[in-house]
Design a protein around this motif. Structure first.
Motif, PDB file in Angstrom:
ATOM      1  N   ILE A   1      23.327   0.902  16.354  1.00  0.00           N
ATOM      2  CA  ILE A   1      21.640   0.932  16.435  1.00  0.00           C
ATOM      3  C   ILE A   1      20.752   1.063  15.109  1.00  0.00           C
ATOM      4  N   VAL A   2      19.640   0.562  15.268  1.00  0.00           N
ATOM      5  CA  VAL A   2      18.684   0.758  14.055  1.00  0.00           C
ATOM      6  C   VAL A   2      17.633   1.759  14.487  1.00  0.00           C
ATOM      7  N   MET A   3      17.349   2.586  13.390  1.00  0.00           N
ATOM      8  CA  MET A   3      16.353   3.568  13.183  1.00  0.00           C
ATOM      9  C   MET A   3      15.440   2.890  12.215  1.00  0.00           C
ATOM     10  N   TRP A   4      14.363   2.506  12.925  1.00  0.00           N
ATOM     11  CA  TRP A   4      13.240   1.969  12.075  1.00  0.00           C
ATOM     12  C   TRP A   4      12.019   2.864  11.633  1.00  0.00           C
ATOM     13  N   ARG A   5      11.814   3.347  10.412  1.00  0.00           N
ATOM     14  CA  ARG A   5      10.850   4.461   9.999  1.00  0.00           C
ATOM     15  C   ARG A   5       9.580   3.787  10.299  1.00  0.00           C
ATOM     16  N   ALA A   6       8.733   4.751  10.528  1.00  0.00           N
ATOM     17  CA  ALA A   6       7.225   4.323  10.797  1.00  0.00           C
ATOM     18  C   ALA A   6       6.421   5.085   9.774  1.00  0.00           C
ATOM     19  N   PHE A   7       7.170   5.582   8.682  1.00  0.00           N
ATOM     20  CA  PHE A   7       6.444   5.965   7.672  1.00  0.00           C
ATOM     21  C   PHE A   7       5.809   4.958   6.812  1.00  0.00           C
ATOM     22  N   VAL A   8       4.680   4.318   7.213  1.00  0.00           N
ATOM     23  CA  VAL A   8       4.094   3.115   6.400  1.00  0.00           C
ATOM     24  C   VAL A   8       2.792   3.679   6.264  1.00  0.00           C
ATOM     25  N   TYR A   9       2.070   3.152   4.940  1.00  0.00           N
ATOM     26  CA  TYR A   9       0.956   3.314   4.670  1.00  0.00           C
ATOM     27  C   TYR A   9       0.287   2.352   3.541  1.00  0.00           C
ATOM     28  N   ASN A  10      -0.523   1.688   3.558  1.00  0.00           N
ATOM     29  CA  ASN A  10      -1.085   0.884   2.617  1.00  0.00           C
ATOM     30  C   ASN A  10      -2.260   1.410   1.785  1.00  0.00           C
ATOM     31  N   PRO A  11      -2.272   0.911   0.594  1.00  0.00           N
ATOM     32  CA  PRO A  11      -3.202   1.339  -0.329  1.00  0.00           C
ATOM     33  C   PRO A  11      -4.476   0.796   0.062  1.00  0.00           C
ATOM     34  N   SER A  12      -5.214   1.122   1.166  1.00  0.00           N
ATOM     35  CA  SER A  12      -6.600   0.642   1.684  1.00  0.00           C
ATOM     36  C   SER A  12      -7.412   1.788   1.521  1.00  0.00           C
TER      37      SER A  12
ATOM     38  N   ALA B   1      -3.702   8.756   7.619  1.00  0.00           N
ATOM     39  CA  ALA B   1      -3.329   9.556   8.669  1.00  0.00           C
ATOM     40  C   ALA B   1      -3.403   8.540   9.850  1.00  0.00           C
ATOM     41  N   LYS B   2      -4.130   7.272   9.789  1.00  0.00           N
ATOM     42  CA  LYS B   2      -4.048   6.211  10.905  1.00  0.00           C
ATOM     43  C   LYS B   2      -3.215   5.452  11.137  1.00  0.00           C
ATOM     44  N   GLN B   3      -2.640   5.213   9.777  1.00  0.00           N
ATOM     45  CA  GLN B   3      -1.884   3.914   9.515  1.00  0.00           C
ATOM     46  C   GLN B   3      -0.621   3.637  10.113  1.00  0.00           C
ATOM     47  N   ALA B   4       0.150   4.447  10.512  1.00  0.00           N
ATOM     48  CA  ALA B   4       1.547   4.294  11.207  1.00  0.00           C
ATOM     49  C   ALA B   4       1.137   3.943  12.743  1.00  0.00           C
ATOM     50  N   TYR B   5       0.067   4.612  13.204  1.00  0.00           N
ATOM     51  CA  TYR B   5      -0.537   4.135  14.704  1.00  0.00           C
ATOM     52  C   TYR B   5      -0.739   2.796  14.705  1.00  0.00           C
ATOM     53  N   LEU B   6      -1.598   2.285  13.718  1.00  0.00           N
ATOM     54  CA  LEU B   6      -2.261   1.120  13.734  1.00  0.00           C
ATOM     55  C   LEU B   6      -1.310  -0.035  13.453  1.00  0.00           C
ATOM     56  N   GLU B   7      -0.284   0.394  12.710  1.00  0.00           N
ATOM     57  CA  GLU B   7       0.748  -0.613  12.551  1.00  0.00           C
ATOM     58  C   GLU B   7       1.525  -0.992  13.466  1.00  0.00           C
ATOM     59  N   PHE B   8       2.080   0.024  14.095  1.00  0.00           N
ATOM     60  CA  PHE B   8       3.092   0.136  15.213  1.00  0.00           C
ATOM     61  C   PHE B   8       2.784  -0.038  16.669  1.00  0.00           C
TER      62      PHE B   8
ATOM     63  N   SER C   1      -2.514   6.232  -8.984  1.00  0.00           N
ATOM     64  CA  SER C   1      -2.988   4.676  -8.790  1.00  0.00           C
ATOM     65  C   SER C   1      -3.193   4.557  -7.543  1.00  0.00           C
ATOM     66  N   ARG C   2      -3.389   5.349  -6.580  1.00  0.00           N
ATOM     67  CA  ARG C   2      -4.214   5.183  -5.411  1.00  0.00           C
ATOM     68  C   ARG C   2      -4.743   6.598  -4.943  1.00  0.00           C
ATOM     69  N   PRO C   3      -6.079   6.339  -4.261  1.00  0.00           N
ATOM     70  CA  PRO C   3      -6.499   7.391  -3.855  1.00  0.00           C
ATOM     71  C   PRO C   3      -5.880   8.501  -2.950  1.00  0.00           C
ATOM     72  N   ASP C   4      -4.914   7.997  -1.955  1.00  0.00           N
ATOM     73  CA  ASP C   4      -4.190   9.024  -1.148  1.00  0.00           C
ATOM     74  C   ASP C   4      -3.195   9.508  -1.731  1.00  0.00           C
ATOM     75  N   TRP C   5      -2.993   9.417  -3.226  1.00  0.00           N
ATOM     76  CA  TRP C   5      -1.798  10.235  -3.583  1.00  0.00           C
ATOM     77  C   TRP C   5      -2.635  11.156  -4.568  1.00  0.00           C
ATOM     78  N   THR C   6      -3.941  11.487  -4.351  1.00  0.00           N
ATOM     79  CA  THR C   6      -4.548  12.593  -5.046  1.00  0.00           C
ATOM     80  C   THR C   6      -5.151  13.746  -3.719  1.00  0.00           C
ATOM     81  N   SER C   7      -5.388  14.943  -4.324  1.00  0.00           N
ATOM     82  CA  SER C   7      -5.615  16.019  -3.578  1.00  0.00           C
ATOM     83  C   SER C   7      -6.980  16.007  -3.078  1.00  0.00           C
TER      84      SER C   7
END
Length: 676
Positions: free
Chosen positions: A297-308, A313-320, A515-521
C-alpha cells in the motif's frame, strides 16, 4: 526487638528492589517465574511466542490456544480473538496467529492490572487494520523531532550485528497491538532503497515478523533520478514507472511481507509530482501500481502547504478534496490530526469526514515536538480522545473522526492510524519515563478507539509502577490533567504556533521574520492594539466553510465557539467578554497562571509518591518536573509580557507577577533545528 529488626530488613530489601529500575522494561514488568501449562494446536514462530509469554508469566491454570476458522471467531479477523474461562483454566481462539499473540498480551495485561478474577469472557478485534509507528529516523542515526537519543537502528552494524533492543522493541509494540512500522524519516533519503540498505531493512523485518509487525519505508519521490540515474522522476514517464516496478520487485524478493511506502511529496521542499506539472493522484497511483501485485500500500501524506497568502490551515483540504475518489484502492491519505501542525490543541482537520470516497488515516504525533520535548510531562491520550470523538457531521450527527477513519462510517478497503514515534536509544526508550505512556496510549487507542484516557492511564500506571491506591489516584489525576496544563501555560484559548524559530520548544510570540510568513508566530496570533487571534470566519480566511454544518455556524460565532478554539477562529478585542464574564485579556492571564500552578502541583503530587517508586525513576521524573515548572514560568512571562504591550492592561493583581523581563526573554536562543 527481633520483629523490629525484621521489619527494618524488609524495608531495606524493598528499597533495594525499588532502586533496580531504569525504565527499560517499559510496561512489561510482570514476573517471569510462572510455569503455566499452555498448549497450542499449531506451532509457528508467532504462536510459540504466545505460548512462551503465557508459560512464563500467567499465574493461573491451563491455557489452550486454538487457531480456528470457526465462524464466530473468524468474524473477528486475523488479529481478533476470543477467550473464555477463568483463572483455573481458559481457552483462547483466533483466526490468525497474530490474534493468539495479542490475546496472550491481553490476558497478561488484565492479570497485571488485577482484573483477571472471576469469569474471563473477552472478544476483541482492532479498530484499525494497520496500526503503525512512523519513525522520523535518518540514516546517520539522528532523529528528526527525536528527544530520546539516537535512532534504535544501527545502520552501520546491520545486517551483521543485531541489537537485542530490536526484539524488545517488537515485543513492546506487539503487547499493545501495534502491527507496523515505518523505519525512516518522511524527509527520506533515496539511499534507503539502495542495494546497500535493503538487506539491513530485511534483517529488521525478519526480527519483527514473529511479532506480527510489517516493515514500511518512507521513500523520496526523486529516487528514480537520484538513485536510478534517470533524467527525472516524472510519474507519467514509462521509464520512471518501470523503475518503481523493478524496485518493488527487488524489495519483495527480499521481504515478501513488506508493507509499502509512506510518501511526503511537494511539502517543505521535498520532491514530488508537482515538480513535473503532475498531481498527487498521478504520483500516488504510480507507486500504488508498482506495489499492487504484492498487496503493498501507499500512505500518501496530506501535510502540504504552499508559501501563498492563503490560510495555511485551509491548504490540505483545498489540495486534496478535488481528488476524492481518484486514488487507487491500495492508497490511503495520511492526515495530521489538526490543520496546521501538531499544535498542543487544534480542531480536527476538515478532510476527516469530507473525503468520503478515499480512505483517510490519522497521523498523530507521539513525540512531543510542540509539547516540551522529553522534558515536559504531557499525557496525550486526552488530546487524541478529544480528536477521535470530535463529530465531523460528514454523514450527519455521530460522524466522529473515529467513525470516519475506522470503516464504520464509509466503505473502505483500508483502515489505518499512525503515530510519529518518540522512541530512541535512551535506556528508558522515550527520554521521559512518563513519555512511555504516550507510546502505550497510541497502541491502545489504535486497537480500541473507544477507550477512555482514564482507563489507559490506569493500565499504564499499574503495569509500569504500582497498583497501590495511594499512588494510583493522585498520579493518574496528574496524568489526565497534564495536557490541559501544557495548553494553559503555552497557548490557551486557541492560540497556536507561537514557538521559537526552528526548535519549537520555547516561546517566541514576537518572531516575525522568516523566509515565509506562515513560519512566523505573528502570522498566527495577529496581536495588535485592537485584539488577538486568527480570523477564520467569513470575514477572514473563511476556513470555517470547510467544516460541515452545524460546526461552521458554531465556530463562526464567538458566543458559541468553544473557548478552547476561540482564538483559532476569531480575532477579538482585548476587552471581549468571555462566557465566564472575564475580559479576554484577564482570561488569558488566568489561563497562563493556571498552567503554572498545575505544574507546581504536579511536583507536589510526585514528591508525595516517592515511597511507591524506585529511587532512580523517582529522581529522574522529579528532575524533569523541575525543568517543566521553570519552563512554564518562561512561557507565561514571555507571552503575557509581550501581549501586554498590545493590550495595555494590567495583569490581574490577584495573580502571581512575572519574574522575568521581556527584553531578557527575547535574548534567549536555543540551538535546535529541523522542520517536519
Amino acid at each position: 526487638m527481633k520483629r523490629l529488626i525484621w521489619i527494618c530488613a524488609s524495608l531495606l530489601i524493598g528499597c533495594l528492589y525499588l532502586q533496580a529500575e531504569d525504565g527499560s522494561r517499559l510496561w512489561l514488568r510482570a514476573a517471569t517465574d510462572a510455569q503455566a501449562t499452555v498448549t497450542a494446536n499449531k506451532k509457528s514462530p508467532t504462536v510459540d511466542l504466545a505460548v512462551r509469554e503465557l508459560q512464563t508469566q500467567w499465574k493461573g491454570g491451563a491455557v489452550k490456544l486454538l487457531l480456528t476458522q470457526a465462524k464466530e471467531v473468524s468474524r473477528l479477523g486475523r488479529d481478533g480473538f476470543r477467550m473464555d474461562g477463568n483463572r483455573k483454566g481458559l481457552t483462547i481462539q483466533s483466526a490468525g496467529e497474530q490474534g493468539l499473540l495479542y490475546a496472550a498480551y491481553h490476558l497478561l495485561r488484565i492479570q497485571e492490572t488485577g482484573k483477571a478474577n472471576g469469569e474471563i469472557l473477552v472478544e476483541e478485534s482492532p479498530a484499525y487494520d494497520i496500526r503503525i509507528l512512523n519513525h522520523w529516523d535518518n540514516l546517520n542515526r539522528t532523529v528528526e523531532r527525536g528527544y530520546a537519543g539516537y535512532s534504535l537502528w544501527q545502520w552501520d552494524e546491520l545486517p551483521a550485528v543485531l541489537s537485542p533492543r530490536y526484539e524488545a522493541y517488537a515485543r513492546a509494540n506487539a503487547s499493545i497491538g501495534i502491527n507496523a512500522t515505518v523505519l525512516n524519516n518522511v524527509n527520506a533519503s533515496p539511499q534507503i532503497l539502495s542495494a546497500t540498505y535493503l538487506p539491513k531493512v530485511k534483517a529488521l523485518a525478519d526480527i519483527f515478523r514473529p511479532y506480527g509487525i510489517k516493515v514500511y519505508l518512507s521513500v523520496n519521490f526523486a529516487s528514480p533520478a537520484v538513485l536510478g540515474g534517470l533524467p527525472d522522476s516524472d510519474p507519467l514517464r514509462p521509464e520512471v514507472q518501470q523503475w518503481w516496478k523493478d524496485k518493488a520487485r527487488e524489495i519483495y524478493k527480499l521481504i515478501p511481507d513488506f508493507g509499502g511506502f509512506l510518501v511526503k511529496a511537494n511539502s517543505e521542499g521535498e520532491p514530488g509530482p508537482h515538480d513535473y506539472g503532475r498531481t498527487h493522484v498521478d504520483g500516488a497511483n504510480m507507486l500504488a501500481d508498482a506495489l499492487k501485485p504484492y498487496n503493498g500500500i501507499v500512505m500518501w501524506r496530506a501535510f502540504v502547504y504552499n508559501p501563498s497568502g492563503d490560510d495555511r490551515a485551509k491548504q490540505a483540504y483545498l489540495e486534496f478534496m478535488p481528488f476524492d475518489g481518484q486514488f487507487r484502492d491500495n492508497i490511503i491519505i495520511q492526515v495530521k490530526n489538526g490543520p496546521v501542525d501538531f499544535q498542543p490543541r487544534e480542531p480536527f482537520t476538515p478532510l476527516f469526514g469530507a473525503m468520503q470516497k478515499t480512505p483517510v488515516m490519522a497521523e498523530l504525533q507521539i513525540t512531543q515536538e510542540y509539547l516540551g520535548f522529553s522534558n515536559h510531562l504531557a499525557f496525550l491520550a486526552p488530546m487524541w480522545e478529544e480528536f477521535l470523538h470530535s463529530d465531523t457531521y460528514g454523514q450527519g450527527a455521530g460522524s466522529t473522526v473515529a467513525a470516519a477513519t475506522d470503516g464504520s462510517l464509509f466503505t473502505q478497503k483500508l483502515t489505518a492510524i499512525s503515530g510519529v514515534a518518540n522512541i530512541g536509544e535512551d535506556t528508558n526508550w522515550c527520554g521521559h519515563h512518563f513519555a512511555q505512556a504516550n507510546w502505550y496510549a497510541f497502541g491502545r487507542l489504535a486497537w480500541n478507539n473507544t477507550l477512555s484516557s482514564a482507563q489507559i492511564a490506569d493500565e499504564w500506571l499499574r503495569t509500569t509502577f504500582t497498583s497501590e491506591p495511594e499512588f494510583l489516584t493522585p498520579v493518574k489525576r496528574m496524568m489526565l490533567d497534564s495536557h490541559q496544563a501544557v495548553v494553559d501555560y503555552m497557548m490557551p484559548l486557541g492560540l497556536h504556533h507561537i514557538f521559537a524559530e526552528n526548535h519549537h520548544y520555547g516561546p517566541q510570540p514576537w518572531f516575525d521574520k522568516a523566509s515565509r510568513p506562515d513560519w512566523t508566530s505573528t502570522y498566527y496570533h495577529k496581536a495588535s492594539g485592537s485584539g488577538i487571534g486568527f480570523d477564520r470566519t467569513a470575514s477572514g480566511s473563511n476556513a470555517v466553510a470547510q467544516y460541515f454544518s452545524p460546526l461552521r455556524e458554531i465556530y463562526s460565532n464567538p458566543a458559541t465557539c468553544p473557548d478552547k478554539y476561540l482564538l483559532w477562529f476569531h480575532h477579538l478585542p482585548w476587552n471581549y467578554r468571555m462566557k465566564n464574564n472575564r475580559t479576554l485579556w484577564d482570561d488569558l492571564c488566568y489561563s497562563y497562571d493556571r498552567g503554572v500552578k498545575a505544574v507546581r502541583n504536579f511536583q507536589q503530587v510526585w514528591d508525595e509518591a516517592e515511597r511507591y517508586v524506585d529511587a532512580q525513576r523517582f529522581t529522574e521524573v522529579q528532575s524533569k518536573l523541575k525543568i517543566q515548572a521553570r519552563d512554564a514560568v518562561w512561557w507565561r512571562d514571555a507571552c503575557l509580557l509581550y501581549f501586554q504591550t498590545f493590550s495595555a492592561q494590567p495583569i490581574p493583581y490577584e495573580l502571581e507577577r512575572p519574574v522575568n523581563e521581556l527584553e531578557e526573554l527575547k535574548k534567549i536562543k536555543l540551538d535546535m533545528k529541523h522542520h517536519n
